[in-house]
Motif scaffolding. Sequence first.
Motif, PDB file in Angstrom:
ATOM      1  N   ALA A  79       0.718  -1.107  -0.033  1.00 20.86           N
ATOM      2  CA  ALA A  79       0.011   0.003  -0.098  1.00 20.86           C
ATOM      3  C   ALA A  79       0.810   1.330   0.052  1.00 20.86           C
ATOM      4  CB  ALA A  79      -0.848  -0.069   1.213  1.00 20.86           C
ATOM      5  N   ILE A  80       1.910   1.457   1.031  1.00 15.78           N
ATOM      6  CA  ILE A  80       2.855   2.501   1.057  1.00 15.78           C
ATOM      7  C   ILE A  80       3.463   2.457  -0.004  1.00 15.78           C
ATOM      8  CG2 ILE A  80       4.765   3.410   2.202  1.00 15.78           C
ATOM      9  CD1 ILE A  80       3.205   2.928   5.035  1.00 15.78           C
ATOM     10  N   LEU A  81       4.282   1.531  -0.738  1.00 12.66           N
ATOM     11  CA  LEU A  81       4.981   1.681  -1.739  1.00 12.66           C
ATOM     12  C   LEU A  81       4.251   2.179  -3.194  1.00 12.66           C
ATOM     13  CD1 LEU A  81       7.420  -1.310  -1.257  1.00 12.66           C
ATOM     14  CD2 LEU A  81       8.042   1.275  -0.885  1.00 12.66           C
ATOM     15  N   SER A  82       3.017   1.646  -3.187  1.00 17.13           N
ATOM     16  CA  SER A  82       2.104   2.030  -4.260  1.00 17.13           C
ATOM     17  C   SER A  82       1.893   3.400  -4.456  1.00 17.13           C
ATOM     18  CB  SER A  82       0.902   1.463  -4.385  1.00 17.13           C
ATOM     19  OG  SER A  82       0.141   1.967  -5.265  1.00 17.13           O
ATOM     20  N   ALA A  83       1.507   4.041  -3.383  1.00 13.21           N
ATOM     21  CA  ALA A  83       1.137   5.400  -3.039  1.00 13.21           C
ATOM     22  C   ALA A  83       2.475   6.379  -3.340  1.00 13.21           C
ATOM     23  CB  ALA A  83       0.576   5.740  -1.712  1.00 13.21           C
ATOM     24  N   LEU A  84       3.605   5.844  -2.899  1.00  9.12           N
ATOM     25  CA  LEU A  84       4.841   6.862  -3.040  1.00  9.12           C
ATOM     26  C   LEU A  84       4.737   6.923  -4.848  1.00  9.12           C
ATOM     27  CD1 LEU A  84       7.072   6.022  -0.490  1.00  9.12           C
ATOM     28  CD2 LEU A  84       5.831   8.142  -0.564  1.00  9.12           C
ATOM     29  N   GLU A  85       4.486   5.852  -5.591  1.00  8.16           N
ATOM     30  CA  GLU A  85       4.745   5.752  -7.058  1.00  8.16           C
ATOM     31  C   GLU A  85       3.342   6.749  -7.765  1.00  8.16           C
ATOM     32  OE1 GLU A  85       5.657   2.638  -9.578  1.00  8.16           O
ATOM     33  OE2 GLU A  85       6.668   1.526  -7.705  1.00  8.16           O
ATOM     34  N   THR A  86       2.378   6.376  -7.129  1.00  6.12           N
ATOM     35  CA  THR A  86       1.222   7.141  -7.951  1.00  6.12           C
ATOM     36  C   THR A  86       1.021   8.615  -7.608  1.00  6.12           C
ATOM     37  OG1 THR A  86      -0.525   6.327  -6.178  1.00  6.12           O
ATOM     38  CG2 THR A  86      -0.197   4.830  -8.252  1.00  6.12           C
ATOM     39  N   GLN A  87       1.365   8.926  -6.168  1.00  6.43           N
ATOM     40  CA  GLN A  87       0.932  10.212  -6.033  1.00  6.43           C
ATOM     41  C   GLN A  87       2.090  11.168  -6.142  1.00  6.43           C
ATOM     42  OE1 GLN A  87      -2.292  10.568  -4.959  1.00  6.43           O
ATOM     43  NE2 GLN A  87      -1.884  11.001  -2.742  1.00  6.43           N
ATOM     44  N   VAL A  88       2.367  11.646  -7.567  1.00  4.46           N
ATOM     45  CA  VAL A  88       3.370  12.085  -8.134  1.00  4.46           C
ATOM     46  C   VAL A  88       3.572  13.667  -7.438  1.00  4.46           C
ATOM     47  CG1 VAL A  88       4.193  13.125 -10.342  1.00  4.46           C
ATOM     48  CG2 VAL A  88       2.970  10.948 -10.316  1.00  4.46           C
ATOM     49  N   GLY A  89       4.504  13.878  -7.221  1.00  5.72           N
ATOM     50  CA  GLY A  89       4.947  15.023  -6.588  1.00  5.72           C
ATOM     51  C   GLY A  89       4.875  15.142  -5.016  1.00  5.72           C
ATOM     52  N   ARG A  90       4.420  14.161  -4.377  1.00  4.98           N
ATOM     53  CA  ARG A  90       4.117  13.924  -3.225  1.00  4.98           C
ATOM     54  C   ARG A  90       4.983  12.969  -2.459  1.00  4.98           C
ATOM     55  NH1 ARG A  90      -1.311  15.505  -1.089  1.00  4.98           N
ATOM     56  NH2 ARG A  90      -2.324  16.674  -2.598  1.00  4.98           N
ATOM     57  N   ASP A  91       5.894  13.285  -1.382  1.00  6.39           N
ATOM     58  CA  ASP A  91       6.854  12.426  -1.013  1.00  6.39           C
ATOM     59  C   ASP A  91       6.733  12.461   0.657  1.00  6.39           C
ATOM     60  OD1 ASP A  91       7.923  14.916  -0.457  1.00  6.39           O
ATOM     61  OD2 ASP A  91       9.745  14.520  -1.587  1.00  6.39           O
ATOM     62  N   GLU A  92       5.652  12.557   1.213  1.00  7.51           N
ATOM     63  CA  GLU A  92       5.638  12.594   2.516  1.00  7.51           C
ATOM     64  C   GLU A  92       4.692  11.631   3.050  1.00  7.51           C
ATOM     65  OE1 GLU A  92       5.372  16.339   4.835  1.00  7.51           O
ATOM     66  OE2 GLU A  92       6.937  17.337   3.679  1.00  7.51           O
ATOM     67  N   ILE A  93       5.002  10.828   4.101  1.00  7.66           N
ATOM     68  CA  ILE A  93       4.017   9.793   4.589  1.00  7.66           C
ATOM     69  C   ILE A  93       3.509  10.311   6.223  1.00  7.66           C
ATOM     70  CG2 ILE A  93       3.802   7.527   5.707  1.00  7.66           C
ATOM     71  CD1 ILE A  93       6.048   6.653   3.443  1.00  7.66           C
ATOM     72  N   ILE A  94       2.355   9.999   6.367  1.00 10.70           N
ATOM     73  CA  ILE A  94       1.998  10.390   8.005  1.00 10.70           C
ATOM     74  C   ILE A  94       1.577   9.108   8.385  1.00 10.70           C
ATOM     75  CG2 ILE A  94       0.320  11.556   9.313  1.00 10.70           C
ATOM     76  CD1 ILE A  94       0.245  13.564   7.430  1.00 10.70           C
ATOM     77  N   THR A  95       2.121   8.720   9.636  1.00 10.07           N
ATOM     78  CA  THR A  95       1.696   7.318  10.182  1.00 10.07           C
ATOM     79  C   THR A  95       1.463   7.620  11.930  1.00 10.07           C
ATOM     80  OG1 THR A  95       2.058   4.964  10.407  1.00 10.07           O
ATOM     81  CG2 THR A  95       3.896   6.449  10.218  1.00 10.07           C
ATOM     82  N   THR A  96       1.758   6.604  12.605  1.00 12.82           N
ATOM     83  CA  THR A  96       1.415   6.915  13.959  1.00 12.82           C
ATOM     84  C   THR A  96       2.559   6.386  14.806  1.00 12.82           C
ATOM     85  OG1 THR A  96       0.216   4.935  14.910  1.00 12.82           O
ATOM     86  CG2 THR A  96      -1.065   6.588  13.790  1.00 12.82           C
ATOM     87  N   MET A  97       2.794   6.722  15.904  1.00 11.08           N
ATOM     88  CA  MET A  97       3.901   6.214  16.765  1.00 11.08           C
ATOM     89  C   MET A  97       3.712   4.708  17.273  1.00 11.08           C
ATOM     90  SD  MET A  97       4.992   9.310  18.950  1.00 11.08           S
ATOM     91  CE  MET A  97       6.139   8.538  20.080  1.00 11.08           C
ATOM     92  N   VAL A  98       2.373   4.198  17.090  1.00 16.03           N
ATOM     93  CA  VAL A  98       1.800   2.858  17.655  1.00 16.03           C
ATOM     94  C   VAL A  98       1.704   1.935  16.627  1.00 16.03           C
ATOM     95  CG1 VAL A  98       1.167   3.829  19.758  1.00 16.03           C
ATOM     96  CG2 VAL A  98      -0.501   3.555  17.887  1.00 16.03           C
ATOM     97  N   GLU A  99       2.176   1.992  15.338  1.00 10.26           N
ATOM     98  CA  GLU A  99       1.750   1.176  14.359  1.00 10.26           C
ATOM     99  C   GLU A  99       2.554  -0.302  14.457  1.00 10.26           C
ATOM    100  OE1 GLU A  99      -0.598   1.738  11.907  1.00 10.26           O
ATOM    101  OE2 GLU A  99      -0.843   3.356  12.971  1.00 10.26           O
ATOM    102  N   HIS A 100       2.179  -1.249  13.750  1.00 11.96           N
ATOM    103  CA  HIS A 100       2.963  -2.496  13.933  1.00 11.96           C
ATOM    104  C   HIS A 100       4.201  -2.258  13.177  1.00 11.96           C
ATOM    105  CE1 HIS A 100       3.819  -6.579  12.377  1.00 11.96           C
ATOM    106  NE2 HIS A 100       3.264  -6.912  13.444  1.00 11.96           N
ATOM    107  N   PRO A 101       5.523  -2.848  13.485  1.00 12.89           N
ATOM    108  CA  PRO A 101       6.629  -2.918  12.440  1.00 12.89           C
ATOM    109  C   PRO A 101       6.501  -2.962  11.096  1.00 12.89           C
ATOM    110  CG  PRO A 101       6.877  -4.237  14.396  1.00 12.89           C
ATOM    111  CD  PRO A 101       5.515  -4.129  14.421  1.00 12.89           C
ATOM    112  N   GLY A 102       5.483  -3.602  10.701  1.00 11.36           N
ATOM    113  CA  GLY A 102       5.329  -3.761   8.936  1.00 11.36           C
ATOM    114  C   GLY A 102       5.119  -2.520   8.432  1.00 11.36           C
ATOM    115  N   ILE A 103       4.568  -1.492   9.209  1.00  9.55           N
ATOM    116  CA  ILE A 103       4.468   0.031   8.609  1.00  9.55           C
ATOM    117  C   ILE A 103       5.700   0.882   9.244  1.00  9.55           C
ATOM    118  CG2 ILE A 103       3.462   2.185   8.958  1.00  9.55           C
ATOM    119  CD1 ILE A 103       1.691   0.260   7.081  1.00  9.55           C
ATOM    120  N   LEU A 104       6.078   0.591  10.484  1.00 12.21           N
ATOM    121  CA  LEU A 104       7.068   1.748  10.979  1.00 12.21           C
ATOM    122  C   LEU A 104       8.430   1.377  10.495  1.00 12.21           C
ATOM    123  CD1 LEU A 104       6.010   2.051  14.686  1.00 12.21           C
ATOM    124  CD2 LEU A 104       5.987   3.761  12.833  1.00 12.21           C
ATOM    125  N   SER A 105       8.775  -0.282  10.396  1.00 13.51           N
ATOM    126  CA  SER A 105      10.275  -0.194   9.866  1.00 13.51           C
ATOM    127  C   SER A 105      10.251   0.184   8.311  1.00 13.51           C
ATOM    128  CB  SER A 105      10.592  -1.658  10.548  1.00 13.51           C
ATOM    129  OG  SER A 105      10.551  -2.630   9.239  1.00 13.51           O
TER     130      SER A 105
END
Length: 400
Positions: A79-105
């Motif tokens: 999901a995250i890698l796809s968005a970084l490709e499709t959202q041209v001109g946007r290069d920031e991610i917002i997440t939370t401090m309490v996510e699973h390592p599947g997101i945080l790492s």
Amino acid sequence: MRPVYLDNNATTRVDPEVVQAMLPFFTEQFGNASSMHAFGAAVGDAMRTARKQVQELIGAEFDHEIIFTSGGTESDNSAILSALETQVGRDEIITTMVEHPGILSLCDHLAKTRGITVHKIGVDSMGRLDIEAYRKALGPKTAIVSMMWANNETGTLFPVDLLAELAHEAGALFHTDAVQAVGKIAIDIKSTEIDMLSLSGHKLHAPKGIGALYVRKGVRFRPMIRGGHQERGRRAGTENVPAVIGLGKASELALKHMADEQTRVKALRDRLEKGLLQQVGNSFVTGDPTNRLPNTCNIAFEYIEGEAILLLLNKAGIAASSGSACTSGSLEPSHVLRAMKVPYTAAHGAIRFSFCRDNGEADVDQVLEAVPAIIAKLRELSPFWQGADKAPAVFNPTFA
Ligand code: PLP
């Protein structure tokens, strides 16, 4: 001694009905779904049924919005890698401090290797998201927001409907890691603005190594795994057919048992929690008491080590966990409890009991019988405990 399994947020037993549904796909129905002959067609039909079953569990509008993956971690990464490709001109991610390592790492890796800016939004002492900080972090550079539906350690639920609407106002995509929520609470994804959702089979009585990514119709998607045209070109590789069929059956069963989860399973959890708080001083529940998964109970026992509690629980036949399974083995308190600013003296002694439909009253009885003695024994040995028993629990005292 009866074994008592209360670690269902780590993984669940595969339901016998799921096993039965899978078995023919190891033997007589062994075809490749892509093949142009009867062997392939039969498997293709069964996979279509499984996709529909997953679709129904999460209330998706179309079955082609479901992409089968190897599990929650792959879905999160895709999901995250796809968005970084499709959202041209946007290069920031917002997440939370309490996510699973599947997101945080993954986010840490992207920050380090690609210079992606990652905003990790904090939570309050009950694990509730700081919505103001989130609003401030959103902007024209935000490619994707990824925030979990339910926390794996405390069960705290985030208001993902609202969070998705806010992301859209800023032109960002919204993904939710719903690995712990799916199958435990009713989900109707079509009535939300969520663009992508991750789920995992082994958290809902399907096998390990199978999961799905929901991608809303119309949301542009770039595959992480390229190759053949399986899954409409969005996830290459011959499908793990028996596991897909298992996930479908498990989804059907989860829907059937949803009411049980909300009532009987929740009542078991509540009885355990109340009993432990009554019998064991200097202990408190972590997480949002009014907005939690029905199956999860995370209790912090002050002035002792969670690992020691787990060892003695194990001796008493009881399986629970301290922190998430992926981080146990490290003596650092969990990143979730640290983000909630649970004091170290308590975060170290936090134990998660997570129920499922297989549990019954006898399981609760056995834990209530064993835990007070275990805690008393460990506190006797703890240098931090001496004198502390006169003090009240220092955190979250309003919740009983
Ligand atoms: N996300 C959450 C919230 C989880 O609890 C887990 C598993 O513990 C995962 C993702 C990873 O899922 P999987 O084990 O299917 O890769």
